[in-house]
Design a protein around this motif. Structure first.
Motif: not given
Ligand SMILES: [Zn+2]
Length: 257
Positions: A155, A158, A179, A182
């Motif tokens: 991602c 993150c 993701c 997020c």
């Molecule tokens: Zn993420």
């Protein structure tokens, strides 16, 4: 110096005139080059076997003056890759990868990383690796080498590998994936949706798995369903970066997808 030697790998051979051929070669020292092979389609010429796609050879070429296509005078085959001619589907996938390189590489400029990647792809396919999966991994790595990385290993926010069930979002204009966590956290989602693709967890995992191994080698496998979906994504990504419709181009058709 009108006569010189160049080592490289044949990407494609096209008829040129009655019995000559134009041969596109990914060379080590000068990147993408096109040579003319006189009489290549006459069976008695000894060059014949060395001009087939994916053969790595040392070419002795003669260029009468700048701007003229160099003529192949002689060649020494370094690696024959007859194993790649046995399976038509695999051969077509590899031909597509070669056609992609011919479309995006500048001429006469060395591209060492791309050369090494293409050699790794051919070697892995010769060892019995699955060309459909290997070419996808090749494309992801080639995108990076070309400076338009598709960052799908984790991602973008993150930096976690895909693990959360739910829609993952791939933005083709930035080449980044987010993701589900997020994605919903973002208070200012970009307005344009045209280049956005939503992936399931399984699809995001399959995409991520293509870049996880540090090197391209045989043994890479992903589910056939994901393979077709990812190939479609790549065609769209290539269109965003090159303006070329790879999915519709002759010889680049994604079969079954
Ligand atoms: Zn993420």
């Amino acid at each position: 110096m009108p006569t010189f030697k160049m080592e490289g790998t044949v990407l494609a051979k096209r008829p040129f005139g009655e019995s000559d051929a134009m041969v596109d070669v990914l060379t080590i020292s000068r990147g993408l080059e096109t040579f003319v092979a006189r009489g290549a389609f006459r069976s008695r010429r000894r060059l014949v076997g060395g001009l087939e796609p994916f053969t790595r050879a040392e070419f002795s070429v003669y260029q009468s003056r700048p701007g003229k296509l160099p003529l192949i005078q002689d060649l020494k085959v370094l690696v024959s890759r007859f194993a790649l001619y046995r399976n038509l589907d695999d051969f077509t996938r590899l031909t597509d990868a070669a056609a992609f390189l011919m479309q995006v590489l500048p001429r006469g400029v060395p591209e060492y990383e791309v050369f090494d990647l293409f050699e790794a792809l051919l070697a892995a396919a010769c060892e019995g690796g699955r060309a459909d999966c290997l070419t996808l991994s090749f494309h992801l790595r080639a995108f990076s080498a070309l400076g338009w990385k598709l960052d799908v290993g984790a991602c973008a926010v993150c930096r976690k590998m895909p693990a959360i069930d739910g829609p993952h979002e791939l933005d083709l204009s930035s080449g980044r994936i987010r993701c589900p966590a997020c994605r919903s956290d973002d208070p200012h989602p970009p307005a344009g949706l045209r280049d956005r693709i939503t992936l399931s967890l399984d699809q995001a995992r399959a995409l991520s798995a293509l870049v996880l191994p540090p090197r391209l080698k045989a043994g890479l496998e992903i589910d056939a369903r994901h393979e077709r979906f990812i190939r479609t994504i790549f065609h769209r990504y290539m269109a965003v970066h090159t303006g070329v419709d790879f999915a519709g181009a002759p010889n680049l058709t994604s079969r079954g997808g």
